[in-house]
Every structure is written in structure tokens, then in C-alpha cells.
Scaffold this active site. Structure first.
Site, short mmCIF file in Angstrom:
data_model
loop_
_atom_site.label_atom_id
_atom_site.label_comp_id
_atom_site.label_asym_id
_atom_site.label_seq_id
_atom_site.Cartn_x
_atom_site.Cartn_y
_atom_site.Cartn_z
N LYS A 177 20.36 -22.54 -19.45
CA LYS A 177 19.14 -23.35 -19.63
C LYS A 177 18.80 -23.97 -18.29
CE LYS A 177 16.76 -24.59 -23.43
NZ LYS A 177 16.55 -23.88 -24.66
N GLY A 232 6.65 -31.02 -39.03
CA GLY A 232 6.23 -30.42 -37.76
C GLY A 232 5.45 -29.14 -37.99
N GLY A 291 3.75 -27.14 -35.63
CA GLY A 291 3.40 -26.59 -34.33
C GLY A 291 3.57 -25.08 -34.28
N ASN A 292 4.06 -24.59 -33.14
CA ASN A 292 4.18 -23.15 -32.91
C ASN A 292 5.02 -22.44 -33.97
OD1 ASN A 292 2.66 -22.74 -30.53
ND2 ASN A 292 4.25 -23.86 -29.41
N VAL A 293 6.06 -23.11 -34.46
CA VAL A 293 6.90 -22.51 -35.50
C VAL A 293 6.45 -22.98 -36.89
CG1 VAL A 293 9.25 -22.26 -36.40
CG2 VAL A 293 8.90 -22.46 -33.93
N TYR A 343 3.63 -24.06 -38.15
CA TYR A 343 2.37 -23.56 -38.71
C TYR A 343 2.52 -22.17 -39.34
CZ TYR A 343 -2.37 -21.91 -39.21
OH TYR A 343 -3.51 -21.37 -39.72
P1 NAD Z 1 5.77 -27.56 -31.09
O1 NAD Z 1 5.80 -28.62 -30.04
O2 NAD Z 1 4.79 -26.45 -31.01
O3 NAD Z 1 5.59 -28.23 -32.53
C1 NAD Z 1 6.29 -29.37 -32.93
C2 NAD Z 1 5.40 -30.10 -33.93
O4 NAD Z 1 6.16 -31.20 -34.44
C3 NAD Z 1 4.14 -30.69 -33.28
O5 NAD Z 1 3.01 -30.36 -34.08
C4 NAD Z 1 4.42 -32.19 -33.26
O6 NAD Z 1 3.24 -32.97 -33.38
C5 NAD Z 1 5.33 -32.34 -34.46
N1 NAD Z 1 6.18 -33.54 -34.42
C6 NAD Z 1 6.82 -34.06 -33.36
N2 NAD Z 1 7.49 -35.17 -33.74
C7 NAD Z 1 7.26 -35.33 -35.05
C8 NAD Z 1 7.67 -36.30 -36.01
N3 NAD Z 1 8.42 -37.33 -35.68
N4 NAD Z 1 7.26 -36.15 -37.29
C9 NAD Z 1 6.46 -35.11 -37.64
N5 NAD Z 1 6.03 -34.18 -36.78
C10 NAD Z 1 6.44 -34.28 -35.50
O7 NAD Z 1 7.27 -27.00 -31.14
P2 NAD Z 1 7.76 -25.62 -31.75
O8 NAD Z 1 7.77 -24.58 -30.70
O9 NAD Z 1 7.04 -25.37 -33.03
O10 NAD Z 1 9.28 -25.96 -32.07
C11 NAD Z 1 9.64 -26.80 -33.15
C12 NAD Z 1 11.13 -27.06 -33.11
O11 NAD Z 1 11.85 -25.83 -33.20
C13 NAD Z 1 11.62 -27.73 -31.82
O12 NAD Z 1 12.71 -28.57 -32.14
C14 NAD Z 1 12.11 -26.57 -30.99
O13 NAD Z 1 13.10 -26.96 -30.07
C15 NAD Z 1 12.70 -25.67 -32.07
N6 NAD Z 1 12.75 -24.26 -31.70
C16 NAD Z 1 11.60 -23.61 -31.39
C17 NAD Z 1 11.65 -22.26 -31.07
C18 NAD Z 1 10.40 -21.50 -30.76
O14 NAD Z 1 10.45 -20.27 -30.71
N7 NAD Z 1 9.27 -22.18 -30.54
C19 NAD Z 1 12.88 -21.58 -31.06
C20 NAD Z 1 14.04 -22.28 -31.41
C21 NAD Z 1 13.96 -23.62 -31.73
#
Ligand code: NAD
Length: 342
Positions: A78, A174, A176-178, A180
Site C-alpha cells: 500500500k 454508504g 458510494g462506488n460500492v 450504490y
Molecule cells: P465511496 O467513498 O465511493 O463511498 C462511501 C460512501 O459512504 C459515501 O457515499 C459516503 O458519503 C458514505 N459515508 C461515509 N461516512 C458515512 C457515515 N458515517 N454514515 C453513512 N454513510 C457514510 O467509497 P467506496 O469505494 O464505495 O468504498 C466503500 C467502503 O468499501 C470503504 O470502506 C472502502 O475502503 C471499502 N472498499 C472499497 C473497495 C472498492 O472497490 N471501492 C474495495 C474494497 C474495500
């Protein structure tokens, strides 16, 4: 410094300071015995260099566990870039970071993480080929979401002996990217949905689109549901929240969901089935790693689908060995990584 490396069983730490761009970056390589270390580049504010080092080491170790549980020929690494407080030039900063990655000659492959996106990966790719998740590739989050969806189904099968999600209530934190695309898949899979996000606009939009019940962020832990799916932030399974949970399964994408290892035991004692985060959220890594070496889409899909099988094995072992699923997963990962007997 070496104490920290020893504590994390990490192999190397690389530092880069580039006066011209102001880059202050750290690359932590946890383990490369199974293959080059792959892991995202985090670009956030840190209070101190020690905090940044700690974050890099902790996250690199997590990537080794994730890779080994997905049976990928990949190690864990990382990188973190300490976000400057004042003005900075993104192009220059990430160009300098690209040089840094290139200097390691492929021992570390970078990707997106908090604070970085395909835009930064494109800049890095001008300097090195050891980068994934550029704008020429799919967003790995889609694959993470698919793995989480299949993982939720595996957990529901184990807990309720039900092979589909019809009538199952899932509370998603949450969107977001995952989160939704996960909500989208759950909706189509027949689940009832309760959702939250700190972004009120996104929350209302998703609630309308998928006929989901929206709740304020601090109410999600106490929602009556079958599955709680944390897809926002880490540390949300803790002393405080465990008392509120009314779910029977916790299965989501967030990294480092358990605030402490003991919280895994607490969930087990409360009869809540926990899908270990670094197993269920491995889909994005699987895509990034396999796409990077030009594996065909079918192989990537097959590997992503294996996440559910791995989870089912962990859940069965948790029951037969009367041990928290978090501990079962840790033991398997450690055995595979270090050949420690379980
Ligand atoms: P993202 O930033 O796109 O989405 C996160 C969402 O969570 C946002 O919409 C944000 O507003 C919301 N959020 C933040 N704090 C919050 C709270 N206290 N209460 C409610 N909602 C809250 O992130 P992502 O890429 O969707 O990833 C989500 C999680 O999954 C993260 O912890 C990330 O580390 C983990 N993750 C993501 C991936 C990936 O491929 N994107 C892979 C492995 C792990």
C-alpha cells in the site's frame, strides 16, 4: 521503525521526498513471496509521518490477507501520499509518485484508494506500467460490489438456510462506488432495503430509485434487519454499536470493520454471523490483479464468484470449530501466508 515492521511482519518500507513537487510518500510492501505487492495509493491528510507509516503498514498487511484469501499470485502493499496542507500541483505530485513506483521495478503495483481515482492513475501511468485502475479499465468497485452481493447470499444461506434474498431486509450504510451498485443488485434480488448515507442528496435519490427506506446515519445500527451491510467506513463494529445491532448477519465492503479483534468474538457471542471484510470485499483486487496480467473476463468472473465459496467454508468452520468467523479467516490467511499451523 524495525519494531513496527516486525509487528506487522512487513518486509519493506520505502520513503520518497521530492522537493520540486513537495511529494512526501511512503510505500509499504508487506509480502512478495506469492507475487508482486498490489495495493492502492491513499492521498489524505495525516497529522504526522508516524500516522502515515502506520496506515501504510496496516493497510499493506490487509492487502496480503485479501490476496491470499482470494488465492491470487499477489503480495500485499500500500502507498500513502501525505496530502499537503497548502497549495499543491496534482499533476506534478502524481508524476513524482509515478517515478517512485517505477523505481521499485514492479515489486509494487499501485491502484486507487481514498483520495485517488482513475485521473491520478492516468498521471502515474505516464511514468510506470506498474499501475492499475486507470481510465482505460473498469472501475474495480463494480467487482467489489458483485463479490459483496454474492457474499451476502452465502451468509443468508448459512444463517437462514435460504438460497435467495426474497423478503430479506438488508440495511446498507454508504451509497458510494460500492454501496450504490450493491443496493441496485439487492433490489433486483428481491431484498427489502433500509439505507443511509451522510450525503443527504444521494440518500434521497437512491431511496426513490430503489424503493428503499432512508434513515439518518446514526440510526442505521439499530435498524430491525436481517443483514447489516457496512459500505462506508471502517471501525463501525465496536463496543458501542454491537449493543445496538438487531441484525443476524454483517456483510459489507468496508475495510477494517471490526474496531478490535475482540469485536469479532463479541459478534460471535451475540450470534451475529460476520463475513470477514478482507474476504467479502476482495472483488476489486481480483479484477485489478487479473486484468493487469490480461486474464480474460470469464476467469475474472469465476474468481470473483469464488468469494462466496470461501465465505461458506469459513462460516461452516466457524460453526464446527465454535470459533468466530473473523478468527477462522485470520487463521487461514496466516497459515497460507506464513505456513503457521491452524
Ligand atoms: P465511496 O467513498 O465511493 O463511498 C462511501 C460512501 O459512504 C459515501 O457515499 C459516503 O458519503 C458514505 N459515508 C461515509 N461516512 C458515512 C457515515 N458515517 N454514515 C453513512 N454513510 C457514510 O467509497 P467506496 O469505494 O464505495 O468504498 C466503500 C467502503 O468499501 C470503504 O470502506 C472502502 O475502503 C471499502 N472498499 C472499497 C473497495 C472498492 O472497490 N471501492 C474495495 C474494497 C474495500
Amino acid at each position: 521503525m524495525f519494531q513496527q515492521l516486525k509487528a506487522h511482519k512487513a518486509h519493506d518500507l520505502h520513503f520518497k521526498y521530492d522537493p520540486a513537487s513537495g511529494l512526501k510518500a511512503i510505500i509499504a510492501i508487506h509480502d512478495t513471496r506469492k507475487g508482486p505487492a498490489l495495493g492502492g495509493c491513499r492521498f489524505i491528510h495525516y497529522n504526522s509521518a508516524d500516522d502515515a507509516i502506520n496506515d501504510a503498514l496496516r493497510l499493506a498487511k490487509g492487502m496480503s490477507y485479501k490476496a491470499v484469501m482470494a488465492n491470487l499470485p499477489q503480495g500485499g502493499g500500500k502507498s500513502v501520499i501525505m496530502k499537503p496542507n497548502g497549495h499543491f500541483n496534482r499533476q506534478e505530485l502524481f508524476t513524482a509518485f509515478g517515478h517512485f513506483v517505477e523505481e521499485l521495478n514492479g515489486r509494487y503495483i499501485t491502484s486507487i484508494d481514498s483520495g485517488t481515482s482513475a485521473i491520478e492513475m492516468d498521471i502515474i501511468s505516464q511514468q510506470t506500467k506498474h499501475v492499475t485502475s486507470t481510465s482505460h479499465e473498469d472501475n474495480p468497485s463494480i467487482y467489489t460490489s458483485q463479490g459483496v452481493f454474492e457474499g451476502i447470499k452465502a451468509a443468508v444461506k448459512s444463517k437462514f438456510n435460504q438460497s435467495n434474498l426474497t423478503g430479506i431486509t438488508v440495511a446498507v450504510q454508504g451509497l458510494g462506488n460500492v454501496g450504490y451498485p450493491l443496493v441496485q443488485a439487492l433490489h433486483h434480488g428481491g431484498a427489502r432495503l433500509v439505507i443511509t448515507d451522510i450525503n443527504a442528496e444521494q440518500l434521497n435519490h437512491v431511496a426513490t430509485e430503489f424503493n428503499a427506506k432512508a434513515v439518518p446515519p446514526d440510526e442505521i445500527y439499530g435498524v430491525e434487519c436481517d443483514v447489516f451491510s457496512p459500505c462506508g467506513l471502517g471501525g463501525i463494529v465496536n463496543n458501542h454499536t454491537i449493543q445496538q445491532f438487531k441484525c443476524q448477519v454483517i456483510a459489507g465492503s468496508a475495510n477494517n470493520q471490526l474496531a478490535t479483534a475482540e469485536d469479532g468474538l463479541r459478534l460471535f457471542e451475540r450470534g451475529i454471523l460476520y463475513a470477514p471484510d478482507y474476504v467479502i470485499n476482495g472483488g476489486g483486487l481480483i479484477y485489478a490483479a487479473m486484468h493487469h496480467v490480461d486474464k480474460p473476463d470469464e476467469e475474472i468472473a469465476k474468481k470473483t464468484a469464488e468469494i462466496a465459496n470461501t465465505l461458506s467454508e469459513i462460516f461452516s468452520a466457524s460453526i464446527s470449530q465454535n470459533m468466530p468467523s473473523s478468527e477462522v479467516a485470520d487463521r487461514i490467511a496466516q497459515q497460507r501466508l506464513y505456513d503457521e499451523s491452524i
